[in-house]
Scaffold this motif. Structure first.
Motif, PDB file in Angstrom:
ATOM      1  N   MET A   8       0.843  -1.174   0.000  1.00  0.00           N
ATOM      2  CA  MET A   8       0.000   0.000   0.000  1.00  0.00           C
ATOM      3  C   MET A   8       0.888   1.236   0.000  1.00  0.00           C
ATOM      4  O   MET A   8       1.921   1.272   0.629  1.00  0.00           O
ATOM      5  CB  MET A   8      -0.912  -0.031   1.220  1.00  0.00           C
ATOM      6  CG  MET A   8      -1.872   1.117   1.252  1.00  0.00           C
ATOM      7  SD  MET A   8      -3.353   0.881   2.245  1.00  0.00           S
ATOM      8  CE  MET A   8      -2.716   0.764   3.871  1.00  0.00           C
ATOM      9  N   LYS A  43      -4.064   0.389 -13.598  1.00  0.00           N
ATOM     10  CA  LYS A  43      -4.672   0.163 -12.289  1.00  0.00           C
ATOM     11  C   LYS A  43      -5.532   1.373 -11.956  1.00  0.00           C
ATOM     12  O   LYS A  43      -5.206   2.489 -12.346  1.00  0.00           O
ATOM     13  CB  LYS A  43      -3.584   0.000 -11.221  1.00  0.00           C
ATOM     14  CG  LYS A  43      -4.109  -0.273  -9.833  1.00  0.00           C
ATOM     15  CD  LYS A  43      -2.973  -0.547  -8.864  1.00  0.00           C
ATOM     16  CE  LYS A  43      -3.518  -0.887  -7.490  1.00  0.00           C
ATOM     17  NZ  LYS A  43      -2.452  -1.273  -6.561  1.00  0.00           N
ATOM     18  N   TYR A  58      -7.644   3.507  -8.791  1.00  0.00           N
ATOM     19  CA  TYR A  58      -7.866   3.741  -7.366  1.00  0.00           C
ATOM     20  C   TYR A  58      -9.222   4.407  -7.235  1.00  0.00           C
ATOM     21  O   TYR A  58      -9.490   5.410  -7.895  1.00  0.00           O
ATOM     22  CB  TYR A  58      -6.786   4.663  -6.788  1.00  0.00           C
ATOM     23  CG  TYR A  58      -5.422   4.024  -6.722  1.00  0.00           C
ATOM     24  CD1 TYR A  58      -5.040   3.253  -5.633  1.00  0.00           C
ATOM     25  CD2 TYR A  58      -4.512   4.198  -7.756  1.00  0.00           C
ATOM     26  CE1 TYR A  58      -3.792   2.664  -5.577  1.00  0.00           C
ATOM     27  CE2 TYR A  58      -3.258   3.614  -7.714  1.00  0.00           C
ATOM     28  CZ  TYR A  58      -2.901   2.849  -6.616  1.00  0.00           C
ATOM     29  OH  TYR A  58      -1.663   2.266  -6.562  1.00  0.00           O
ATOM     30  N   TYR A 108     -12.843   4.839  -1.096  1.00  0.00           N
ATOM     31  CA  TYR A 108     -13.878   4.062  -0.406  1.00  0.00           C
ATOM     32  C   TYR A 108     -15.026   4.930   0.090  1.00  0.00           C
ATOM     33  O   TYR A 108     -16.130   4.447   0.277  1.00  0.00           O
ATOM     34  CB  TYR A 108     -13.294   3.235   0.742  1.00  0.00           C
ATOM     35  CG  TYR A 108     -12.664   4.044   1.862  1.00  0.00           C
ATOM     36  CD1 TYR A 108     -13.431   4.662   2.840  1.00  0.00           C
ATOM     37  CD2 TYR A 108     -11.278   4.163   1.937  1.00  0.00           C
ATOM     38  CE1 TYR A 108     -12.854   5.395   3.851  1.00  0.00           C
ATOM     39  CE2 TYR A 108     -10.683   4.890   2.953  1.00  0.00           C
ATOM     40  CZ  TYR A 108     -11.470   5.504   3.911  1.00  0.00           C
ATOM     41  OH  TYR A 108     -10.879   6.230   4.913  1.00  0.00           O
ATOM     42  N   ARG A 146     -18.345   4.571  -7.290  1.00  0.00           N
ATOM     43  CA  ARG A 146     -17.585   3.364  -6.921  1.00  0.00           C
ATOM     44  C   ARG A 146     -18.043   2.168  -7.733  1.00  0.00           C
ATOM     45  O   ARG A 146     -17.222   1.437  -8.299  1.00  0.00           O
ATOM     46  CB  ARG A 146     -17.757   3.053  -5.425  1.00  0.00           C
ATOM     47  CG  ARG A 146     -17.030   3.975  -4.505  1.00  0.00           C
ATOM     48  CD  ARG A 146     -16.989   3.447  -3.058  1.00  0.00           C
ATOM     49  NE  ARG A 146     -18.144   2.679  -2.637  1.00  0.00           N
ATOM     50  CZ  ARG A 146     -19.153   3.155  -1.921  1.00  0.00           C
ATOM     51  NH1 ARG A 146     -19.165   4.410  -1.556  1.00  0.00           N
ATOM     52  NH2 ARG A 146     -20.151   2.371  -1.568  1.00  0.00           N
ATOM     53  N   THR A 196     -15.737   0.327 -10.546  1.00  0.00           N
ATOM     54  CA  THR A 196     -15.399  -1.059 -10.207  1.00  0.00           C
ATOM     55  C   THR A 196     -15.886  -2.020 -11.290  1.00  0.00           C
ATOM     56  O   THR A 196     -15.153  -2.935 -11.695  1.00  0.00           O
ATOM     57  CB  THR A 196     -15.995  -1.438  -8.836  1.00  0.00           C
ATOM     58  OG1 THR A 196     -15.492  -0.525  -7.857  1.00  0.00           O
ATOM     59  CG2 THR A 196     -15.626  -2.851  -8.443  1.00  0.00           C
ATOM     60  N   CYS A 203     -13.714  -1.625 -14.416  1.00  0.00           N
ATOM     61  CA  CYS A 203     -12.403  -2.248 -14.220  1.00  0.00           C
ATOM     62  C   CYS A 203     -12.495  -3.766 -14.311  1.00  0.00           C
ATOM     63  O   CYS A 203     -11.647  -4.405 -14.939  1.00  0.00           O
ATOM     64  CB  CYS A 203     -11.819  -1.834 -12.872  1.00  0.00           C
ATOM     65  SG  CYS A 203     -11.249  -0.136 -12.833  1.00  0.00           S
ATOM     66  N   GLU A 219      -7.177  -3.939 -12.134  1.00  0.00           N
ATOM     67  CA  GLU A 219      -7.351  -3.935 -10.686  1.00  0.00           C
ATOM     68  C   GLU A 219      -7.933  -2.603 -10.220  1.00  0.00           C
ATOM     69  O   GLU A 219      -7.495  -1.545 -10.658  1.00  0.00           O
ATOM     70  CB  GLU A 219      -5.998  -4.149 -10.002  1.00  0.00           C
ATOM     71  CG  GLU A 219      -6.085  -4.148  -8.497  1.00  0.00           C
ATOM     72  CD  GLU A 219      -4.732  -4.251  -7.810  1.00  0.00           C
ATOM     73  OE1 GLU A 219      -4.714  -4.149  -6.579  1.00  0.00           O
ATOM     74  OE2 GLU A 219      -3.714  -4.415  -8.499  1.00  0.00           O
ATOM     75  N   ASP A 271      -8.378  -0.637  -6.763  1.00  0.00           N
ATOM     76  CA  ASP A 271      -7.984  -0.566  -5.356  1.00  0.00           C
ATOM     77  C   ASP A 271      -8.876   0.451  -4.637  1.00  0.00           C
ATOM     78  O   ASP A 271      -8.933   1.610  -5.038  1.00  0.00           O
ATOM     79  CB  ASP A 271      -6.523  -0.132  -5.284  1.00  0.00           C
ATOM     80  CG  ASP A 271      -5.968  -0.105  -3.873  1.00  0.00           C
ATOM     81  OD1 ASP A 271      -6.750   0.064  -2.911  1.00  0.00           O
ATOM     82  OD2 ASP A 271      -4.740  -0.220  -3.733  1.00  0.00           O
ATOM     83  N   SER A 272      -9.555   0.018  -3.589  1.00  0.00           N
ATOM     84  CA  SER A 272     -10.447   0.927  -2.869  1.00  0.00           C
ATOM     85  C   SER A 272     -10.050   1.050  -1.400  1.00  0.00           C
ATOM     86  O   SER A 272     -10.898   1.075  -0.520  1.00  0.00           O
ATOM     87  CB  SER A 272     -11.899   0.473  -3.006  1.00  0.00           C
ATOM     88  OG  SER A 272     -12.041  -0.823  -2.458  1.00  0.00           O
ATOM     89  N   THR A 273      -8.759   1.142  -1.145  1.00  0.00           N
ATOM     90  CA  THR A 273      -8.274   1.230   0.231  1.00  0.00           C
ATOM     91  C   THR A 273      -7.993   2.660   0.684  1.00  0.00           C
ATOM     92  O   THR A 273      -7.618   2.875   1.827  1.00  0.00           O
ATOM     93  CB  THR A 273      -6.993   0.390   0.419  1.00  0.00           C
ATOM     94  OG1 THR A 273      -6.000   0.843  -0.487  1.00  0.00           O
ATOM     95  CG2 THR A 273      -7.269  -1.078   0.189  1.00  0.00           C
ATOM     96  N   TYR A 274      -8.172   3.641  -0.189  1.00  0.00           N
ATOM     97  CA  TYR A 274      -7.852   5.030   0.143  1.00  0.00           C
ATOM     98  C   TYR A 274      -9.101   5.897   0.188  1.00  0.00           C
ATOM     99  O   TYR A 274     -10.090   5.612  -0.480  1.00  0.00           O
ATOM    100  CB  TYR A 274      -6.876   5.622  -0.880  1.00  0.00           C
ATOM    101  CG  TYR A 274      -5.559   4.895  -0.907  1.00  0.00           C
ATOM    102  CD1 TYR A 274      -4.583   5.160   0.035  1.00  0.00           C
ATOM    103  CD2 TYR A 274      -5.310   3.924  -1.876  1.00  0.00           C
ATOM    104  CE1 TYR A 274      -3.385   4.473   0.027  1.00  0.00           C
ATOM    105  CE2 TYR A 274      -4.114   3.240  -1.892  1.00  0.00           C
ATOM    106  CZ  TYR A 274      -3.143   3.512  -0.939  1.00  0.00           C
ATOM    107  OH  TYR A 274      -1.964   2.832  -0.943  1.00  0.00           O
TER     108      TYR A 274
END
Length: 81
Positions: free
Chosen positions: A1, A30, A32, A35, A42, A46, A49, A55, A57-60
């Motif tokens: 991350m 990729k 991002y 979240y 979102r 998503t 993608c 990919e 990534d939804s961690t931020y």
């Protein structure tokens, strides 16, 4: 991350419209997705993608993505080219 202050060595494009364009054209490596972005955004990104094999990534958070992109506003979506 990635840490909040780290910008990936690749080129990043911020914003929903530009990100969609790059996902559709296949130039995004990729994505991002914040979240805490609007659920419709979102879900749309998503799904795009997943269909494109990229990919997502939804961690931020919105704020973290803005900082990662080097902009002074929140960012819901960005892609790495």
């Amino acid at each position: 991350m990635l840490s909040d202050s780290t910008v990936p060595p690749d080129v990043m494009v911020a914003g929903v419209a530009q990100s969609k364009k790059h996902i559709k054209s296949g130039t995004a490596k990729k994505a991002y997705v914040a979240y805490d972005a609007d659920k419709k955004i979102r879900d749309t990104i998503t799904d795009m993608c997943r269909d494109a094999g990229i990919e997502a990534d939804s961690t931020y958070s919105l704020e973290q993505l803005g900082r990662m992109c080097g902009i002074e506003v929140n960012c819901a979506v960005c892609v790495v080219l």
